[in-house]
Design a protein around this motif. Sequence first.
Motif, PDB file in Angstrom:
ATOM      1  N   THR A 111     -11.385  -2.886   8.368  1.00 13.21           N
ATOM      2  CA  THR A 111     -10.675  -2.908   7.087  1.00 13.21           C
ATOM      3  C   THR A 111      -9.198  -3.218   7.264  1.00 13.21           C
ATOM      4  O   THR A 111      -8.645  -4.072   6.554  1.00 13.21           O
ATOM      5  CB  THR A 111     -10.843  -1.556   6.367  1.00 13.21           C
TER       6      THR A 111
ATOM      7  N   GLU B 191      -4.614  -0.749   0.204  1.00 12.04           N
ATOM      8  CA  GLU B 191      -5.995  -0.558   0.656  1.00 12.04           C
ATOM      9  C   GLU B 191      -6.360   0.920   0.659  1.00 12.04           C
ATOM     10  O   GLU B 191      -7.444   1.296   0.199  1.00 12.04           O
ATOM     11  CB  GLU B 191      -6.185  -1.149   2.051  1.00 12.04           C
TER      12      GLU B 191
ATOM     13  N   GLN C 296      -9.108   2.987  -1.571  1.00  6.75           N
ATOM     14  CA  GLN C 296     -10.139   3.855  -1.005  1.00  6.75           C
ATOM     15  C   GLN C 296     -10.139   5.233  -1.656  1.00  6.75           C
ATOM     16  O   GLN C 296     -11.196   5.837  -1.852  1.00  6.75           O
ATOM     17  CB  GLN C 296      -9.967   3.978   0.507  1.00  6.75           C
TER      18      GLN C 296
ATOM     19  N   SER D 153     -12.012   4.791  -4.668  1.00 10.34           N
ATOM     20  CA  SER D 153     -13.442   4.690  -4.369  1.00 10.34           C
ATOM     21  C   SER D 153     -14.075   6.066  -4.180  1.00 10.34           C
ATOM     22  O   SER D 153     -15.181   6.319  -4.649  1.00 10.34           O
ATOM     23  CB  SER D 153     -13.676   3.834  -3.116  1.00 10.34           C
TER      24      SER D 153
ATOM     25  N   GLU E 143     -20.098   1.361  -3.760  1.00 13.42           N
ATOM     26  CA  GLU E 143     -18.789   1.969  -3.511  1.00 13.42           C
ATOM     27  C   GLU E 143     -18.702   2.531  -2.097  1.00 13.42           C
ATOM     28  O   GLU E 143     -17.635   2.508  -1.484  1.00 13.42           O
ATOM     29  CB  GLU E 143     -18.536   3.067  -4.541  1.00 13.42           C
TER      30      GLU E 143
ATOM     31  N   LYS F 269     -17.190   0.423   0.661  1.00 15.64           N
ATOM     32  CA  LYS F 269     -15.753   0.173   0.629  1.00 15.64           C
ATOM     33  C   LYS F 269     -14.942   1.332   1.187  1.00 15.64           C
ATOM     34  O   LYS F 269     -13.718   1.240   1.282  1.00 15.64           O
ATOM     35  CB  LYS F 269     -15.289  -0.066  -0.817  1.00 15.64           C
TER      36      LYS F 269
END
Length: 240
Positions: free
Chosen positions: A29, A154, A158, A161, A194, A197
């Motif tokens: 990632t 990012e 998260q 998420s 989800e 991710k």
Amino acid sequence: MELSNVIGKNELSNTNVTLDEQKGFLDSTLGKVINAGLDTGIRMLLPDLIENQVIDIKDAIINNGFKAGVEEAISSAVDLGKSVIGVFTGKFESVTQAKNAVKNGGVIDGISDALDYALNICSKFGKIPNAIASVLKSGKNAILDTISNNIENEFDNQVDSVEKIGVYAENWKEFYNNKDFEGMEKEFKKLEKELTKTLPLENIFKEARQIENIHTLIKNKGGNFDLTNQELELAKKLIE
């Protein structure tokens, strides 16, 4: 049987999440967002270049030390960051822990060194023109700022998420208790998407695997909700 009696908080202490899974996710990632930040930075500093030129320059930088340097920077930052913030078990328990570890581990400093090294190699061996290497060196801070913002965004994504996973799990449980398999299926698909991710975390992934097992069990029985205690226990034991 109410699902709250099947999936309880006290059952989430066991885990299937490993250090390698967390490391692999972070490597992949962060590598992607750093690569995207490099791309954006090159385009910003060299706006007159055409697409193929941007690709060639980025590929030259990546393949001449930057990729290897970034991998080392991420690994070192994660290890050092864990020590700094006190992650004594070795595994992250939250996205915020991972974010703070990466930040405190000096990942941007490591990326800066990797970029310096790659630009020097590319310039020395004619991989990119000296004039372009000079522009990128002088504008390095702009590239690093872009990469830093990408990493921050990012981790923020998260966190979102994880919150969505919690909502989808609760929705799934409600549909389960109402014996509404169509609703369960919709929430389960959103939950699965989800999870791909999100940093593998013990609490959410264990509960998700329990939901997956029970969902699959009901689906394989043609939507029959009449599960025995033995079937429910098996669904839990499969992830322990």
